[in-house]
Design an enzyme around this catalytic site. Structure first.
Site, PDB file in Angstrom:
ATOM      1  N   THR A   1      10.675  32.239  19.644  1.00  0.00           N
ATOM      2  CA  THR A   1      10.438  30.832  19.294  1.00  0.00           C
ATOM      3  C   THR A   1       9.171  30.650  18.455  1.00  0.00           C
ATOM      4  OG1 THR A   1      11.511  30.126  21.321  1.00  0.00           O
ATOM      5  CG2 THR A   1      10.012  28.554  20.289  1.00  0.00           C
TER       6      THR A   1
ATOM      7  N   SER B   1      14.727  25.283  18.717  1.00  0.00           N
ATOM      8  CA  SER B   1      16.086  25.752  18.979  1.00  0.00           C
ATOM      9  C   SER B   1      16.731  26.367  17.741  1.00  0.00           C
ATOM     10  CB  SER B   1      16.954  24.582  19.463  1.00  0.00           C
ATOM     11  OG  SER B   1      16.485  24.114  20.702  1.00  0.00           O
TER      12      SER B   1
ATOM     13  N   GLY C   1       5.829  33.923  27.451  1.00  0.00           N
ATOM     14  CA  GLY C   1       5.272  34.544  28.640  1.00  0.00           C
ATOM     15  C   GLY C   1       4.699  35.908  28.284  1.00  0.00           C
TER      16      GLY C   1
ATOM     17  N   GLY D   1       7.756  10.147  51.886  1.00  0.00           N
ATOM     18  CA  GLY D   1       6.423  10.684  51.620  1.00  0.00           C
ATOM     19  C   GLY D   1       6.332  12.174  51.911  1.00  0.00           C
TER      20      GLY D   1
ATOM     21  N   THR E   1      15.107  22.658  28.876  1.00  0.00           N
ATOM     22  CA  THR E   1      14.929  22.813  27.419  1.00  0.00           C
ATOM     23  C   THR E   1      14.660  24.250  26.976  1.00  0.00           C
ATOM     24  OG1 THR E   1      12.598  22.109  27.606  1.00  0.00           O
ATOM     25  CG2 THR E   1      14.203  20.436  26.970  1.00  0.00           C
TER      26      THR E   1
ATOM     27  N   GLU F   1      15.457  28.500  26.866  1.00  0.00           N
ATOM     28  CA  GLU F   1      16.699  29.259  26.692  1.00  0.00           C
ATOM     29  C   GLU F   1      17.786  28.366  26.110  1.00  0.00           C
ATOM     30  OE1 GLU F   1      17.774  32.460  27.253  1.00  0.00           O
ATOM     31  OE2 GLU F   1      15.790  33.223  27.733  1.00  0.00           O
TER      32      GLU F   1
ATOM     33  N   ASP G   1      17.770  24.246  24.375  1.00  0.00           N
ATOM     34  CA  ASP G   1      17.703  22.849  24.806  1.00  0.00           C
ATOM     35  C   ASP G   1      19.100  22.396  25.243  1.00  0.00           C
ATOM     36  OD1 ASP G   1      15.949  20.058  23.970  1.00  0.00           O
ATOM     37  OD2 ASP G   1      18.112  19.882  24.169  1.00  0.00           O
TER      38      ASP G   1
END
Lengths: 693, 693
Positions: B152, B158, B191, B420, B441, B443, B445
């Site tokens: 990317t 994309s 990553g 809560g 979104t 791998e 969108d």
């Protein structure tokens, strides 16, 4: 080029339209009745001392937010709602207006301030006597005493009437003894309870002379104050636990409190609605225990009112980011060969964002009306009547439920519309969503609130439904008041099926018609309430158990009716607001936005209109095609429509709004331009293959 | 009493039914084809060394997750998909099955592992030659080389085909020169890029002899390795930036990479689908550049396949918590005076949770089919054909989009259903939702994926739609394959309007009928695709610009058609799975769950069925009332149905599942019992007033 000029620049390139949203007119107009206070609050929300540092861990964030509260004190706004002789301005509406805008700085700061002034101080203010105001309010207002609002118990979230904490009067010592009888009665999720609070307003069952007079509020010190003025060790008999890490709002020290025979003086029962004499005799200005309870709780409606406004601010911030980015970001090859298509020119992108923009406008105008009513009840002479209070509570419940869910949906849609960039903390959407998450269940779980609204609709419809759920239906019964436009549905109007015509063009024209829209939206509420009332009628003659079962089988419809009512309220408020818009173009364009709101709402409930014969299949198809036309018509105005709310780069603080995307595009465009100019761009394999053929 | 026995106990108290879900049968059955691997992975996901510490800040979380990867290496499972001679098992499906379950430990760990083995290693495996496997794969597999997957770019999320990074071949030195020409071409959101990676698979336009052969993958070292085996300083020409804090998955060091004339040897182009000879001559086994590109990308489909499974795990965890709590938590007075009503007995609560349970079952069985197909393509002899690959890609796209959105919705609904408590990090719902957010979104969108599915449906419908969007429609054109049940709609079947009868009972009976459900769901896909095809037909004779505009005005319908297709796929998978269930009661009850899935899906699209004359108004009303009946029928089985997925307290790790609520109730019940026994309970004011009258 600055970010602002880039946004203007891009706007100019959008398809031409004869109409233009005049920002110089619309932006100040939208600030509304408390314009100056909102502007001051927004300026404050830009203050580097006040804005959120997204990188702080829980402990540092809590400390920062606590310190920020002192800065708020020196700003007079957080005290506006309080009595003038104590340093306030007796200005309920203005206080909320300024408070709402604080969300832009940091929702944790806003809610922490809400705990201190909107709950702890407000409880003393609304439930205390003038003597108690003079004695207790000022130290609370000026933060000498940070306080918790100890209402909710672990065992009873939304059902406050059933709390188990007791305050038993001891005539010997003229004290109340506060007790937490078991674990489920611990007070839970209280801001200021884990660390910073030195006192709490504790809600407990008041027991004197062997009789339980129901839930009352007590002022209970919980911690020593250190020499430095900070919260010290817990007082004897008080226990506290830290709720620890939450899904958001981690700048607030939520925690639990329990009391083991904690004694407080008799005069620290907040005594406006109930007091105990030295001998233990209980008296109250309100005879009925049920009405007394709901009057006390109702005086704390401001939490819901301000959350409605704050949720609106969050949605506006989200759409400012997503629409601005959608107007700049380009993706996938366009047909003109050099530039790719701007995201907001894609139909799916318009469909995701523009109906939400219309919803946010509707919510904005409805909130203005809510704030007017709130201000009237709490700050205008003669307006604080049981009827106006109940109207206020119903309206606040309907709008709070709607706008907080909307905020979550809008923040998420905006984050997805920004792709991976939306997931980065620097663009704020994800952290805002994390913080806002709890808004849909605190200050009243939305599903429970909508049931209250639904029951109010039923009791308006017919008084015989006092006891439909076999429980405390009486509490929701009110007289009809004069002002019906906002919170009443014209239930007595005959249901009219709108005649269909053969022509699609004619149909679209009719859907554009204000009366048609009103009729479609109002008819839905009326019919649903009527059907529900009919379905529940047998409950009157049933056993309590059977009646409860019958009611349960219609619970979903009750909630749906309340939602339909909230839709109508917002449409009415939007439509009424159009009259006040003097700028011609702005009025025209906002009328389209209102139309989009109406048709989008109708489209979401299209099956109902078809099943109930209110729209023919042919007309129903026109709803969607007319929405498509409205989207195209509004698309060129989207940037101005969201900019008109005034959440600029300095308030939104998203990296995406700094013009970063535009600069990157300019740079890459220039790179390829130079490459072409030099003639050294590589050929594409496809091109060479075509040439070879 | 342990938590487990309390759950069982509560189950026993739910309304009786003649049928019972036999957990001893259903739980192992649902584990499916890779049962043993899933059980091993789940056991592993309970390991204290592996589970998430919710309190860690970003830096500590990243370090912890990186260290956890080494533990994963020593477990063989993450290597299953790789070649046997390199230490793997050539078991694509088994590898994914085990991987999916890791989500229960920590989504950051799962996705970090996905980056290393599912992307970095998998790219070498699928895009590299056997020589490259032997040379590059083992150090990557055993984590000697932690790697980033640099596909990317900031400017092209994309749209991978348009990335701007270049790899230009230099004949002199037999090297590729990797370059990032401008800011928008920086590799983004990777990553392992910010801290831990020492190499990256970099996707770049391959340019040799003045010709751009399109996107290819290159193995590029990016950092030195320190003596301790950790990533050291960046190599010359490589730049890196840290993405910093994100909305979730903060255990992963996402970052950016850029390359300034970085030289790599010729043999480090991953050369399975394209190679460059010493003299710069480019050759590829796939003639068409478009097909080559999509073949390369398609070989990385496992990311989408595994996200579909992981999203399912998240939804199961969410419903385990919400349904168990809904079966224990009591709120608001019941009519029997002592115990309050259990949440799951409220209709609104059933409406919120049980249709999601049905969806999760449908998604579960559909995922089983997806994994079967994935395993066939990548690990079974003769199954890797262009057709089966395209089928796999379409199915993965449809299911990934559906299940990831579903996971977010389910996690949020579960969090709200827990009030809560749901907002507390200790109950895991909020942090899971934060982590899963990006799944919708990354791998691919979801909106883009659904458009791909929609285009595939169109090309299946008619080959003449090759060029409807004026761009690369050809890439989605495939031959019809033999196996049509999962990813093909029976487009040639004549549309049949289902005849309505006068009797509501008859209608409900028909809606229960499998063939009726199939017809309603399939008919919707068929009709939508057919209408879309007709609407787009004129595009063939239009200019490219006009065709693109026409296509854009139908983009929403294209996405809707793809969603309808995904609904049908899941229904088909669910229905087929019923045949394999040998236990009578389980099959009956799951048939009701399947019916609920069908009717819930139809109800969500009810307007379409009405407008298109597929359901009469009367029948449409029956849909909702039949759902209500199914909810009541399934309610007693809800706990077993969710427990059957096997996500017990030790995997879910939510405080709410420890029996804490039940213990609190027991304690308070006992308190009041003793009070009554002693006769010292205070009277209620209401009671004393009644007595006085």
């Amino acid at each position: 080029m600055t970010a602002t000029t880039e946004r203007t620049h891009n706007r100019a390139k959008t398809p031409a339209s004869n109409l233009q949203v005049n920002l110089d007119y619309l932006a100040p107009h939208l600030l509304g009745r408390w314009k100056d206070l909102r502007l001051i609050a927004r300026n404050f929300a830009r203050d580097p001392r006040i804005i959120r540092d997204p990188h702080l861990g829980m402990d540092e964030h809590r400390e920062r937010v606590f310190n920020q509260l002192s800065i708020l004190v020196s700003e007079a706004q957080v005290l506006r709602a309080f009595p003038e002789h104590l340093g306030g301005k007796d200005d309920a509406g203005g206080g909320i207006a300024g408070f709402e805008e604080l969300l832009a700085a940091d929702p944790s700061l806003q809610i922490k301030a809400g705990v201190q002034w909107g709950l702890f101080c407000a409880a003393i203010h609304h439930l205390g006597t003038p003597e108690q105001h003079d004695r207790l309010l000022q130290p609370a207002m000026n933060l000498t005493v940070p306080g918790a609002f100890a209402m909710t118990e672990i065992g009873h979230g939304s059902d406050v009437a059933s709390i188990a904490t007791t305050a038993t009067y001891d005539e010997e010592t003229q004290e109340f003894i506060i007790n937490t009888p078991f674990r489920a009665a611990w007070k839970e999720y209280l801001g200021n309870a884990a660390l910073h609070g030195t006192a709490a307003i504790v809600f407990a069952q008041l027991i004197t002379q062997g009789v339980n007079h129901g839930v009352h509020a007590f002022y209970v010190p919980i911690r020593h104050t250190t020499k430095k003025g900070r919260a010290g060790t817990l007082l004897p008999g008080v226990s506290s636990e830290d709720d620890g890490l939450k899904g958001g709002l981690n700048g607030i020290d939520n925690g639990r409190l329990a009391f083991d025979n904690v004694r407080i003086p008799r005069h620290d029962l907040l005594a406006r609605y109930g007091s105990v004499a030295a001998d233990g005799t209980y008296t109250s200005p309100i005879e009925s225990p049920g009405r007394r309870f709901f009057t006390m709780l109702g005086s704390l409606v401001q939490g819901r009112v301000s959350l409605d406004g704050a949720a609106g601010v969050a949605s506006k911030i989200a759409l400012t980011t997503a629409i601005t980015y959608g107007n700049q970001r380009r993706q996938f090859t366009s047909t003109n060969d050099t530039d790719e298509t701007v995201l907001l020119d894609y139909q799916t992108h318009q469909r995701r964002l523009l109906p939400l923009l219309a919803e946010v406008y509707a919510g904005h105008f409805a909130h203005d009306r809510l704030l007017d009513l709130f201000h009237a009840v709490f700050s205008e002479e003669g307006m604080d009547t049981p009827d106006s209070r109940e109207d206020l509570e119903t309206l606040a419940a309907a709008l709070k439920a709607t706008s907080t869910w909307r905020a979550l949906h809008t923040l998420q849609t905006a984050r997805e519309a920004c792709g991976g960039a939306g997931f980065m903390a620097e663009n704020r959407l994800v952290q805002l969503r994390q913080d806002l998450d709890i808004y849909v269940t605190f200050e009243g779980d939305n599903t429970v609130l909508l049931q209250l609204v639904g029951k109010r609709l039923l009791t308006d419809y017919a008084k015989q439904f006092k006891n439909i759920d076999g429980i405390n239906m009486a509490r929701f019964v009110v007289e009809r008041t004069a002002d019906t436009v906002l919170y009443k549905t014209p239930l007595n109007r005959a249901v009219q099926t709108i005649l269909d015509t053969g022509s699609k063009r004619r149909s679209a024209a009719e859907l554009r018609d204000e009366e048609t829209q009103r009729e479609l939206l109002a008819d839905r509420v009326e019919t649903m309430v009527e059907e529900l009332a009919n379905a529940l009628r047998p409950a009157q003659k049933m056993s309590q158990q059977d009646a409860a079962n019958l009611f349960n089988t219609h619970q979903t419809e009750l909630v749906e009716a309340a939602k339909a009512h909230a839709d109508l309220i917002q449409w009415e408020a939007f439509t009424k607001a159009l009259d006040d818009i003097e700028d011609h173009d702005a009025r025209m364009i906002l009328t389209w936005v209102r139309d989009l709101y109406a048709l989008h709402t109708i489209e979401q409930n299209l099956a109902w209109y078809l099943i109930n014969g209110r729209l023919s299949a042919q007309r129903a198809e026109t709803v969607t095609s007319y929405i498509d036309r409205l989207l195209l018509r509004l698309r060129p105005h989207a940037q101005n429509l969201i900019d008109a709310f005034g959440f600029d780069e300095t308030l939104v603080r998203a990296t995406l709004l700094t013009g970063i995307e535009q600069r990157r595009q300019n740079e890459s465009r220039e790179y390829y331009r130079q490459q072409r100019a030099r003639g050294d761009a590589p050929l594409h394999e496809k091109t060479t293959k075509k040439a070879a053929h």
